[in-house]
Scaffold this motif. Sequence first.
Motif, PDB file in Angstrom:
ATOM      1  N   ALA A   8       0.854  -1.190   0.000  1.00 51.40           N
ATOM      2  CA  ALA A   8       0.000   0.000   0.000  1.00 51.40           C
ATOM      3  C   ALA A   8       0.890   1.240   0.000  1.00 51.40           C
ATOM      4  O   ALA A   8       1.821   1.346   0.798  1.00 51.40           O
ATOM      5  CB  ALA A   8      -0.897   0.004   1.225  1.00 51.40           C
ATOM      6  N   LEU A   9       0.620   2.137  -0.914  1.00 46.75           N
ATOM      7  CA  LEU A   9       1.248   3.454  -0.902  1.00 46.75           C
ATOM      8  C   LEU A   9       0.273   4.377  -0.196  1.00 46.75           C
ATOM      9  O   LEU A   9      -0.883   4.480  -0.616  1.00 46.75           O
ATOM     10  CB  LEU A   9       1.477   3.955  -2.327  1.00 46.75           C
ATOM     11  N   VAL A  10       0.693   5.011   0.878  1.00 43.80           N
ATOM     12  CA  VAL A  10      -0.219   5.857   1.649  1.00 43.80           C
ATOM     13  C   VAL A  10       0.395   7.223   1.876  1.00 43.80           C
ATOM     14  O   VAL A  10       1.619   7.373   1.959  1.00 43.80           O
ATOM     15  CB  VAL A  10      -0.593   5.204   3.005  1.00 43.80           C
ATOM     16  N   LYS A  11      -0.477   8.219   1.955  1.00 44.56           N
ATOM     17  CA  LYS A  11      -0.004   9.562   2.296  1.00 44.56           C
ATOM     18  C   LYS A  11      -1.143  10.357   2.903  1.00 44.56           C
ATOM     19  O   LYS A  11      -2.314  10.045   2.737  1.00 44.56           O
ATOM     20  CB  LYS A  11       0.577  10.271   1.081  1.00 44.56           C
ATOM     21  N   ARG A  12      -0.759  11.388   3.615  1.00 43.20           N
ATOM     22  CA  ARG A  12      -1.714  12.292   4.243  1.00 43.20           C
ATOM     23  C   ARG A  12      -1.833  13.530   3.362  1.00 43.20           C
ATOM     24  O   ARG A  12      -0.819  14.102   2.945  1.00 43.20           O
ATOM     25  CB  ARG A  12      -1.234  12.673   5.627  1.00 43.20           C
ATOM     26  N   ALA A  13      -3.059  13.925   3.068  1.00 43.80           N
ATOM     27  CA  ALA A  13      -3.289  15.094   2.219  1.00 43.80           C
ATOM     28  C   ALA A  13      -4.574  15.785   2.643  1.00 43.80           C
ATOM     29  O   ALA A  13      -5.630  15.151   2.702  1.00 43.80           O
ATOM     30  CB  ALA A  13      -3.368  14.688   0.748  1.00 43.80           C
ATOM     31  N   ASP A  14      -4.482  17.052   2.962  1.00 45.04           N
ATOM     32  CA  ASP A  14      -5.658  17.862   3.322  1.00 45.04           C
ATOM     33  C   ASP A  14      -6.516  17.227   4.406  1.00 45.04           C
ATOM     34  O   ASP A  14      -7.741  17.222   4.329  1.00 45.04           O
ATOM     35  CB  ASP A  14      -6.507  18.129   2.075  1.00 45.04           C
ATOM     36  N   GLY A  15      -5.867  16.665   5.430  1.00 40.34           N
ATOM     37  CA  GLY A  15      -6.590  16.098   6.556  1.00 40.34           C
ATOM     38  C   GLY A  15      -7.107  14.685   6.333  1.00 40.34           C
ATOM     39  O   GLY A  15      -7.766  14.127   7.202  1.00 40.34           O
ATOM     40  N   TRP A  16      -6.821  14.099   5.199  1.00 38.50           N
ATOM     41  CA  TRP A  16      -7.255  12.738   4.873  1.00 38.50           C
ATOM     42  C   TRP A  16      -6.041  11.851   4.672  1.00 38.50           C
ATOM     43  O   TRP A  16      -4.976  12.316   4.295  1.00 38.50           O
ATOM     44  CB  TRP A  16      -8.071  12.724   3.574  1.00 38.50           C
ATOM     45  N   TRP A  17      -6.226  10.558   4.866  1.00 43.40           N
ATOM     46  CA  TRP A  17      -5.251   9.559   4.464  1.00 43.40           C
ATOM     47  C   TRP A  17      -5.754   8.963   3.164  1.00 43.40           C
ATOM     48  O   TRP A  17      -6.916   8.567   3.066  1.00 43.40           O
ATOM     49  CB  TRP A  17      -5.100   8.478   5.525  1.00 43.40           C
ATOM     50  N   ILE A  18      -4.894   8.943   2.157  1.00 44.84           N
ATOM     51  CA  ILE A  18      -5.263   8.341   0.880  1.00 44.84           C
ATOM     52  C   ILE A  18      -4.232   7.280   0.537  1.00 44.84           C
ATOM     53  O   ILE A  18      -3.067   7.370   0.943  1.00 44.84           O
ATOM     54  CB  ILE A  18      -5.384   9.382  -0.255  1.00 44.84           C
TER      55      ILE A  18
END
Length: 71
Positions: A8-18
């Motif tokens: 899984a590639l994960v990152k935090r963006a604008d208050g969300w985890w995608i």
Amino acid sequence: MAESGYTALVKRADGWWIGWVQEVPGVNAQERTKAELLVSLAHALREAIEFNREEARRAADSDYVEEPLAL
């Protein structure tokens, strides 16, 4: 059949985890927490694999043999 590992590639963006499952196109999710994201990605991955399995069996129609593959 044994399950393979996935990444899984994960990152935090604008208050969300995608996140995305990099080995399977179209398997992605967005959640408020990283833990929720990983659960959602696992669920989406299971659904995608099952859908693809059913689709392959329909395409093969009959008189097929299932053979395990290992990478």
